[in-house]
Design a protein around this motif. Sequence first.
Motif, PDB file in Angstrom:
ATOM      1  N   GLU A   1       0.832  -1.208   0.000  1.00 35.86           N
ATOM      2  CA  GLU A   1       0.000   0.000   0.000  1.00 35.86           C
ATOM      3  C   GLU A   1       0.867   1.260   0.000  1.00 35.86           C
ATOM      4  O   GLU A   1       0.552   2.239  -0.675  1.00 35.86           O
ATOM      5  CB  GLU A   1      -0.943   0.004   1.201  1.00 35.86           C
ATOM      6  CG  GLU A   1      -1.963   1.131   1.125  1.00 35.86           C
ATOM      7  CD  GLU A   1      -3.001   1.098   2.226  1.00 35.86           C
ATOM      8  OE1 GLU A   1      -3.731   2.107   2.340  1.00 35.86           O
ATOM      9  OE2 GLU A   1      -3.087   0.097   2.973  1.00 35.86           O
ATOM     10  N   ARG A   2       1.966   1.227   0.728  1.00 32.32           N
ATOM     11  CA  ARG A   2       2.897   2.363   0.707  1.00 32.32           C
ATOM     12  C   ARG A   2       3.413   2.587  -0.714  1.00 32.32           C
ATOM     13  O   ARG A   2       3.474   3.722  -1.198  1.00 32.32           O
ATOM     14  CB  ARG A   2       4.087   2.106   1.630  1.00 32.32           C
ATOM     15  CG  ARG A   2       3.752   1.989   3.084  1.00 32.32           C
ATOM     16  CD  ARG A   2       5.024   1.791   3.874  1.00 32.32           C
ATOM     17  NE  ARG A   2       4.798   1.083   5.113  1.00 32.32           N
ATOM     18  CZ  ARG A   2       5.754   0.825   5.987  1.00 32.32           C
ATOM     19  NH1 ARG A   2       7.000   1.201   5.755  1.00 32.32           N
ATOM     20  NH2 ARG A   2       5.484   0.176   7.099  1.00 32.32           N
ATOM     21  N   LEU A   3       3.785   1.482  -1.354  1.00 30.33           N
ATOM     22  CA  LEU A   3       4.299   1.559  -2.716  1.00 30.33           C
ATOM     23  C   LEU A   3       3.248   2.135  -3.661  1.00 30.33           C
ATOM     24  O   LEU A   3       3.570   2.971  -4.514  1.00 30.33           O
ATOM     25  CB  LEU A   3       4.744   0.176  -3.192  1.00 30.33           C
ATOM     26  CG  LEU A   3       5.275   0.070  -4.619  1.00 30.33           C
ATOM     27  CD1 LEU A   3       6.483   0.972  -4.830  1.00 30.33           C
ATOM     28  CD2 LEU A   3       5.604  -1.381  -4.947  1.00 30.33           C
ATOM     29  N   THR A   4       2.007   1.722  -3.499  1.00 28.12           N
ATOM     30  CA  THR A   4       0.926   2.239  -4.346  1.00 28.12           C
ATOM     31  C   THR A   4       0.786   3.749  -4.183  1.00 28.12           C
ATOM     32  O   THR A   4       0.684   4.482  -5.181  1.00 28.12           O
ATOM     33  CB  THR A   4      -0.404   1.534  -4.015  1.00 28.12           C
ATOM     34  OG1 THR A   4      -0.264   0.139  -4.306  1.00 28.12           O
ATOM     35  CG2 THR A   4      -1.557   2.115  -4.813  1.00 28.12           C
ATOM     36  N   LEU A   5       0.799   4.234  -2.943  1.00 28.84           N
ATOM     37  CA  LEU A   5       0.709   5.681  -2.700  1.00 28.84           C
ATOM     38  C   LEU A   5       1.854   6.423  -3.381  1.00 28.84           C
ATOM     39  O   LEU A   5       1.646   7.447  -4.031  1.00 28.84           O
ATOM     40  CB  LEU A   5       0.742   5.974  -1.202  1.00 28.84           C
ATOM     41  CG  LEU A   5      -0.497   5.655  -0.397  1.00 28.84           C
ATOM     42  CD1 LEU A   5      -0.216   5.825   1.097  1.00 28.84           C
ATOM     43  CD2 LEU A   5      -1.657   6.528  -0.826  1.00 28.84           C
ATOM     44  N   LEU A   6       3.055   5.894  -3.221  1.00 33.17           N
ATOM     45  CA  LEU A   6       4.222   6.556  -3.805  1.00 33.17           C
ATOM     46  C   LEU A   6       4.214   6.488  -5.328  1.00 33.17           C
ATOM     47  O   LEU A   6       4.566   7.465  -6.000  1.00 33.17           O
ATOM     48  CB  LEU A   6       5.508   5.957  -3.238  1.00 33.17           C
ATOM     49  CG  LEU A   6       5.747   6.262  -1.754  1.00 33.17           C
ATOM     50  CD1 LEU A   6       6.885   5.422  -1.208  1.00 33.17           C
ATOM     51  CD2 LEU A   6       5.999   7.743  -1.534  1.00 33.17           C
ATOM     52  N   ARG A   7       3.800   5.369  -5.883  1.00 32.24           N
ATOM     53  CA  ARG A   7       3.731   5.261  -7.349  1.00 32.24           C
ATOM     54  C   ARG A   7       2.705   6.224  -7.930  1.00 32.24           C
ATOM     55  O   ARG A   7       2.934   6.815  -8.989  1.00 32.24           O
ATOM     56  CB  ARG A   7       3.397   3.835  -7.772  1.00 32.24           C
ATOM     57  CG  ARG A   7       4.587   2.925  -7.787  1.00 32.24           C
ATOM     58  CD  ARG A   7       4.229   1.583  -8.376  1.00 32.24           C
ATOM     59  NE  ARG A   7       5.413   0.767  -8.526  1.00 32.24           N
ATOM     60  CZ  ARG A   7       5.397  -0.552  -8.558  1.00 32.24           C
ATOM     61  NH1 ARG A   7       4.254  -1.201  -8.473  1.00 32.24           N
ATOM     62  NH2 ARG A   7       6.521  -1.223  -8.701  1.00 32.24           N
ATOM     63  N   GLU A   8       1.560   6.354  -7.271  1.00 28.36           N
ATOM     64  CA  GLU A   8       0.540   7.293  -7.754  1.00 28.36           C
ATOM     65  C   GLU A   8       1.091   8.716  -7.766  1.00 28.36           C
ATOM     66  O   GLU A   8       0.896   9.467  -8.722  1.00 28.36           O
ATOM     67  CB  GLU A   8      -0.717   7.214  -6.883  1.00 28.36           C
ATOM     68  CG  GLU A   8      -1.520   5.942  -7.098  1.00 28.36           C
ATOM     69  CD  GLU A   8      -2.634   5.763  -6.072  1.00 28.36           C
ATOM     70  OE1 GLU A   8      -2.751   6.575  -5.114  1.00 28.36           O
ATOM     71  OE2 GLU A   8      -3.399   4.784  -6.225  1.00 28.36           O
ATOM     72  N   HIS A   9       1.787   9.073  -6.706  1.00 25.75           N
ATOM     73  CA  HIS A   9       2.367  10.417  -6.657  1.00 25.75           C
ATOM     74  C   HIS A   9       3.490  10.553  -7.679  1.00 25.75           C
ATOM     75  O   HIS A   9       3.608  11.590  -8.344  1.00 25.75           O
ATOM     76  CB  HIS A   9       2.869  10.735  -5.245  1.00 25.75           C
ATOM     77  CG  HIS A   9       3.233  12.166  -5.082  1.00 25.75           C
ATOM     78  ND1 HIS A   9       2.312  13.189  -5.177  1.00 25.75           N
ATOM     79  CD2 HIS A   9       4.433  12.748  -4.877  1.00 25.75           C
ATOM     80  CE1 HIS A   9       2.936  14.343  -5.021  1.00 25.75           C
ATOM     81  NE2 HIS A   9       4.223  14.110  -4.846  1.00 25.75           N
ATOM     82  N   GLN A  10       4.276   9.509  -7.829  1.00 28.30           N
ATOM     83  CA  GLN A  10       5.345   9.512  -8.833  1.00 28.30           C
ATOM     84  C   GLN A  10       4.772   9.759 -10.224  1.00 28.30           C
ATOM     85  O   GLN A  10       5.323  10.539 -11.004  1.00 28.30           O
ATOM     86  CB  GLN A  10       6.076   8.177  -8.785  1.00 28.30           C
ATOM     87  CG  GLN A  10       7.215   8.040  -9.772  1.00 28.30           C
ATOM     88  CD  GLN A  10       7.806   6.639  -9.728  1.00 28.30           C
ATOM     89  OE1 GLN A  10       7.078   5.647  -9.692  1.00 28.30           O
ATOM     90  NE2 GLN A  10       9.128   6.558  -9.710  1.00 28.30           N
ATOM     91  N   PHE A  11       3.667   9.126 -10.531  1.00 26.56           N
ATOM     92  CA  PHE A  11       3.015   9.300 -11.830  1.00 26.56           C
ATOM     93  C   PHE A  11       2.580  10.757 -12.016  1.00 26.56           C
ATOM     94  O   PHE A  11       2.812  11.348 -13.074  1.00 26.56           O
ATOM     95  CB  PHE A  11       1.811   8.354 -11.948  1.00 26.56           C
ATOM     96  CG  PHE A  11       1.076   8.487 -13.250  1.00 26.56           C
ATOM     97  CD1 PHE A  11       1.602   7.945 -14.411  1.00 26.56           C
ATOM     98  CD2 PHE A  11      -0.138   9.156 -13.305  1.00 26.56           C
ATOM     99  CE1 PHE A  11       0.923   8.076 -15.623  1.00 26.56           C
ATOM    100  CE2 PHE A  11      -0.818   9.294 -14.510  1.00 26.56           C
ATOM    101  CZ  PHE A  11      -0.291   8.751 -15.665  1.00 26.56           C
ATOM    102  N   ARG A  12       1.966  11.349 -10.975  1.00 22.20           N
ATOM    103  CA  ARG A  12       1.531  12.756 -11.070  1.00 22.20           C
ATOM    104  C   ARG A  12       2.728  13.683 -11.280  1.00 22.20           C
ATOM    105  O   ARG A  12       2.669  14.611 -12.093  1.00 22.20           O
ATOM    106  CB  ARG A  12       0.745  13.162  -9.826  1.00 22.20           C
ATOM    107  CG  ARG A  12      -0.666  12.609  -9.790  1.00 22.20           C
ATOM    108  CD  ARG A  12      -1.498  13.219  -8.678  1.00 22.20           C
ATOM    109  NE  ARG A  12      -1.008  12.900  -7.342  1.00 22.20           N
ATOM    110  CZ  ARG A  12      -1.309  11.802  -6.667  1.00 22.20           C
ATOM    111  NH1 ARG A  12      -2.086  10.884  -7.197  1.00 22.20           N
ATOM    112  NH2 ARG A  12      -0.818  11.600  -5.452  1.00 22.20           N
TER     113      ARG A  12
END
Length: 147
Positions: free
Chosen positions: A85-96
């Motif tokens: 879940e941490r990775l998902t949050l960071l990946r979403e922000h990375q994409f933005r």
Amino acid sequence: MADRGLSIGQVAQRTGLSVHTLRLYEREGLLASEVRRDGSGRRVYSAWDVEWLANCVKFRATGMPLATIGRLAQLVREGSGNEAERLTLLREHQFRITEQLTRLHDCLELINVKVASYEHHLAVGASGDPWQQQPQPAPEEHTHQTS
């Protein structure tokens, strides 16, 4: 002072955050660990707290919402087992951020073209506005004479 920790004023100096912001971050659950208190009730921050807050400063600089930082901090406080879940949050922000960088790069290319154009315009001593449409001469008409 390393084993006794850092005061809120020292942490404010090291992170660039105000004392008010540090208190807000604690109140809103944005810290990855509980802030200890000394015998007088004053906050005592660890090196880990300072490192986490430095990350928060960078997250905020990229536009990460406080709610996302709070969720990430909560997951860290909960310990292992939620890394996906941490990775998902960071990946979403990375994409933005990647999308934002692409848009900014496109804007920078336009600005570079304009700067180069104005530099050339001034270097050659050209007159007029280089971005105004200059009237184009009408094409010459060729007349064919028939005999």
